[in-house]
Design an enzyme around this catalytic site. Sequence first.
Site, PDB file in Angstrom:
ATOM      1  N   SER A  49       0.803  -1.229   0.000  1.00 48.71           N
ATOM      2  CA  SER A  49       0.000   0.000   0.000  1.00 48.71           C
ATOM      3  C   SER A  49       0.835   1.278   0.000  1.00 48.71           C
ATOM      4  CB  SER A  49      -0.919   0.012   1.225  1.00 48.71           C
ATOM      5  OG  SER A  49      -0.162  -0.164   2.402  1.00 48.71           O
ATOM      6  N   ASP A 102      -2.613   8.128   7.944  1.00 46.05           N
ATOM      7  CA  ASP A 102      -3.576   7.287   8.653  1.00 46.05           C
ATOM      8  C   ASP A 102      -2.809   6.358   9.590  1.00 46.05           C
ATOM      9  OD1 ASP A 102      -2.509   5.268   7.101  1.00 46.05           O
ATOM     10  OD2 ASP A 102      -4.271   5.041   5.829  1.00 46.05           O
ATOM     11  N   HIS A 149       0.065   4.669   7.156  1.00 46.31           N
ATOM     12  CA  HIS A 149       0.761   5.236   5.982  1.00 46.31           C
ATOM     13  C   HIS A 149       1.240   6.661   6.169  1.00 46.31           C
ATOM     14  CE1 HIS A 149      -2.153   2.134   4.594  1.00 46.31           C
ATOM     15  NE2 HIS A 149      -1.061   1.698   3.992  1.00 46.31           N
TER      16      HIS A 149
END
Length: 365
Positions: free
Chosen positions: A41, A330, A333
Amino acid sequence: MTHMPSRNIMGIFLILLFLIGLRCSGTAAQLVPAIFVFGDSLVDVGNNNHLHLSLAKADFPHNGVDFPGKRATGRFSNGKNAADFLAEKVGLPTSPPYLSLVSGNSNVPSFLTGVSFASGGAGIFDSTDQVYKQSIPLSKQVEYYTTVHDDLVKHLGSSAAHKLISKSLFAVVIGSNDVFGYSGSVKASSNPQQYVDSMTSSLKGYLNILHSRGARKFVIIGLGPIGCCPSQRNQNRTEECNEGTNRLSLMYNEALVAMLHTLKSEELGDISYSFYDTYTVMQSFIQSPASNGFTEVKAACCGLGKLKAKVACLPISKYCPNRRDHLFWDLYHPTEAAARLFIDDAFDGPSHHAFPVNVRQLTAL
Ligand SMILES: *[C@@H]1O[C@H](CO)[C@@H](O)[C@H](O)[C@H]1NC(C)=O
């Protein structure tokens, strides 16, 4: 008579367009033909949007609040991520998500400047994720690349395709999910050193496959101190980093550096690589926030509850007004601001951060 002036005007017009084009793109020089991106991600630019059963998605607000057009694109970020900045650095558009190319009726030319196989939630190891189709594990990403390789060969001919591929960057940003996954049953069956060694030996196998399909220049991003991300601090009463997770990340990075060194010196003499020591750099952001432009390095920007990490960054969550000041977007990340700093440093940074060469030097080899 009527043709000459209009042709001149046309010529001037084209030159102007060209100059405007140079100004807008910011980087005039294209340093490599293409970038192929593998990972999780941290560099997903939208592959998971195409996995209909996946929960590992970021195609909803508040992701993308700082992206051009305020769009949630599938990036786990308030704006751009490391894959975008790496592409900008070498004067290329961001490599498009592989699944967006195969789901549309695309043709080979859209592969010519690279493709991204990165997928949120992916790891070096195939996990049970395979069954639930939450993400594209590295084995599958490499398999997808081989189809792209074959298409390039078909389209350009073997010699031209391999020339292009050999000068292109192969960026690999993976391993965090495997480290997070070291718990429970895995812990019982292997000690930390065995675990990270099996991570690097699996990765080595994949690098070998990429090499057999023409890859020669690798950008390998090491793990950060992921025990310090808000999701991990949130589990500690005094909001401290998870030292066990950090130790495992460091142990993996050391095994990775050793593996890359052996790979080049003993097995694949014709590869070059740049390893980026995210751990050291992110640690310095956490230890001296102000000197790196941050005011908040513990809490997430987007989320709810303690450290904004009790509830993930969902549409119901709140997000901070000062994204530039936060290290984390978040609970897992980095912000766009942090991603930009990492890539700036990987590209031009000193040899104790990016070695044996930095990415700019790698492109020039
Ligand atoms: C919190 O983190 C500190 C530092 O790693 C550790 O000593 C402590 O045991 C942790 N507390 C809990 C409740 O996990």
